[in-house]
Scaffold this motif. Structure first.
Motif, PDB file in Angstrom:
ATOM      1  N   PRO A   1       8.155  -8.718  34.837  1.00 29.13           N
ATOM      2  CA  PRO A   1       9.036  -8.880  36.000  1.00 29.13           C
ATOM      3  C   PRO A   1       8.212  -9.229  37.230  1.00 29.13           C
ATOM      4  O   PRO A   1       7.018  -8.949  37.302  1.00 29.13           O
ATOM      5  N   ALA A   2       8.863  -9.828  38.209  1.00 32.92           N
ATOM      6  CA  ALA A   2       8.136 -10.270  39.400  1.00 32.92           C
ATOM      7  C   ALA A   2       7.598  -9.100  40.210  1.00 32.92           C
ATOM      8  O   ALA A   2       6.523  -9.195  40.810  1.00 32.92           O
ATOM      9  N   ASP A   3       8.331  -7.986  40.214  1.00 27.71           N
ATOM     10  CA  ASP A   3       7.966  -6.861  41.071  1.00 27.71           C
ATOM     11  C   ASP A   3       7.150  -5.811  40.325  1.00 27.71           C
ATOM     12  O   ASP A   3       7.258  -5.663  39.106  1.00 27.71           O
ATOM     13  N   ASP A   4       6.363  -5.064  41.080  1.00 28.14           N
ATOM     14  CA  ASP A   4       5.678  -3.901  40.538  1.00 28.14           C
ATOM     15  C   ASP A   4       6.703  -2.817  40.219  1.00 28.14           C
ATOM     16  O   ASP A   4       7.800  -2.798  40.794  1.00 28.14           O
ATOM     17  N   PRO A   5       6.383  -1.885  39.318  1.00 25.82           N
ATOM     18  CA  PRO A   5       7.257  -0.732  39.114  1.00 25.82           C
ATOM     19  C   PRO A   5       7.480   0.006  40.436  1.00 25.82           C
ATOM     20  O   PRO A   5       6.603  -0.002  41.308  1.00 25.82           O
TER      21      PRO A   5
END
Length: 499
Positions: free
Chosen positions: A52-56
């Motif tokens: 996914p593009a975002d960090d957790p």
């Protein structure tokens, strides 16, 4: 007996599984091992190639809290330039000196906080392949934080030019680095203009970033004239002005600006150029994309990039058949980095490296890989508070983040990292991590929150690492008289130095 009650035999990974994970990731931790068990190698690779593009959320919150994540390169550079101008007009020499020292401290802190962010992701992100490739590309498209104002654009460079494209399209990655203020300052293109051309960036764009050395292993063939013509294409590619100025009479048109990047047509050479026997008409900013596309579609670029990726992940001297397959994928997919990596990770040549006998050495870890893999194993998901010891270790080992002065980046070969001095330093770092005396959990304000020494004799060790150890290493561990000594012996062992 169930594994919950102590029987771990059903959870053991094969040695080749651990070796595969140690290439795809910076090194295993409990989460990595468990995820690999749950979904298997193919799905694990799919996840890593398409994160996914975002960090957790938890990691993203820590990233957002860092000052370097809160301002753009344009904002930071404008503030730094304004302060530099203010300092120049100070009449008191002592006040001027204090102001310069304060600005230098800002430079140092910006570099440190950018390194902290990258290390945070390297250690804790579940999307390990993206973080590895971010580090790989930051080294490939190297900039030196100590040159001029580069450090003020460093965080932006890593976060917006490199990282979003680390598993994407190579041409897009090259264009993003080309428009980065950090790169344009580092390789002096910000000063290049028609009639006063600087060839530095054009040369490295060909030699180090795309084609490889002319006449070298990649098979590239270009001349000094090609470099000069590319430098002409890049005239006018630079930074927004330090002080906004109105358009002067006789200027062609308004500059094109994206953040701190500027293409100024009034500084551009609009003559016709010829690069690698291809004619590029003098149309302005469009020439940049045409030239980069031309470089990226060359077979030599496919071979050069495939060779470097294989050197990083597979071996100092990768099998030619593997590099040919990777280059073929690069050409077929127009530089899809994830596709090239999939070709490599699923190849018979790569798998053969994983199935090597224990007497045969693996790929030697560079300092970043050694330090990050040790911290991932030692502290699992426990959050480090103070990254200054980690930054110091990398400095001592000769591979500080953003610290390579020359544009070629740090070497990928084992011989660069196996001196006696290097091994002594690694032993000392292994002891610091293993004993819990590294101050990683002491806040920077001096408050002591010591975490104690790590317990490396966790299930994850017996699940994945123990089966890969040589007899000599197991015998040495058996002689340890304390947990701290056992930790140090493992992290300093020849086995742990290999991926």
């Amino acid at each position: 007996m169930s594994a919950r009650n102590g029987d771990i035999s059903s959870h053991l990974l094969k040695p080749e599984d651990l070796r595969w994970l140690n290439r795809v990731t910076f090194g295993v931790n409990s989460e990595t091992i468990e995820r690999y068990r749950q979904i298997g190698r193919n799905r694990f690779l799919d996840e890593q190639l398409h994160p996914p593009a975002d960090d957790p959320p938890d990691l993203a919150a820590h990233i957002r809290a860092l000052p370097v994540s809160q301002k753009s390169a344009k904002e930071v550079l404008k503030a730094a330039w304004a302060e530099q101008q203010r300092i120049q007009h100070l009449n008191n020499p002592e006040e001027q000196q204090r102001a310069r020292m304060a600005l230098n401290q800002q430079r140092n802190e910006a570099t440190y906080k950018t390194a902290e962010r990258q290390l945070m992701r390297n250690i804790y992100s579940p999307w390990q392949l993206r973080e590895q490739m971010t580090w790989f590309w930051m080294n490939h498209f190297n900039v030196f934080s100590g040159k001029g104002d580069v450090t003020f654009a460093l965080a932006d460079y890593e976060n917006y030019a490199v990282r979003p494209h680390a598993l994407g399209n190579f041409r897009d990655l090259v264009l993003a680095t080309l428009k980065s203020p950090a790169m344009l300052m580092y390789l002096d293109n910000a000063q290049s203009m028609a009639g006063k051309i600087n060839e530095n960036y054009a040369r490295e764009l060909m030699e180090l970033h795309t084609l490889g050395v002319s006449g070298g292993p990649s098979g590239s063939q270009y001349s000094q004239h090609d470099v000069q013509e590319l430098a002409r294409v890049l005239t006018g590619v630079g930074l927004i002005p330090r002080v906004d100025q109105p358009l002067r009479p006789g200027q062609r048109t308004q500059p094109v600006r994206e953040g701190a990047f500027e293409f100024n047509p009034n500084r551009h050479d609009f003559g016709t150029k010829k690069i690698l026997n291809e004619t590029i008409q003098g149309t302005g900013i469009d020439e940049i994309e045409l030239a980069v596309t031309l470089l990226c579609r060359q077979p030599a670029t496919a071979r050069f990039i495939s060779m470097k990726i294989a050197q990083y992940f597979v071996a100092d001297d990768p099998p030619k058949k593997l590099m040919d397959a990777m280059a073929s994928t690069f050409n077929r997919t127009n530089g899809n980095i994830a596709a090239v990596l999939r070709t490599m990770f699923t190849s018979s040549e790569f798998i053969a490296k994983l199935n090597r006998p224990q007497t045969e050495a693996g790929k030697f870890k560079d300092p970043v890989q050694f330090v990050v893999s040790s911290l991932r194993l030692a502290y699992d998901d426990k959050r480090i508070i103070n990254y200054r010891p980690v930054v110091s270790w990398l400095q001592q080992l000769g591979e500080p983040l953003y610290g390579r002065v020359t544009p070629d980046g740090y070497p990928l070969e084992e011989s660069a990292w196996t001196s006696s001095g290097q091994m002594v330093k690694r032993f000392e770092i292994a002891r610091a991590i293993g004993s819990g005396n590294a101050k990683l959990f002491d806040s920077e304000d001096g408050a002591l929150r010591g975490a104690g020494f790590p317990m490396l004799t966790r299930r994850s060790f017996y699940d994945a690492i123990e089966p890969t150890l040589r007899k000599k290493t197991r015998a040495a561990l058996d002689q340890a008289t304390s947990q701290q000594e056992w930790n140090m012996l493992l992290l300093a062992s020849p086995d742990w130095m290999e991926r």
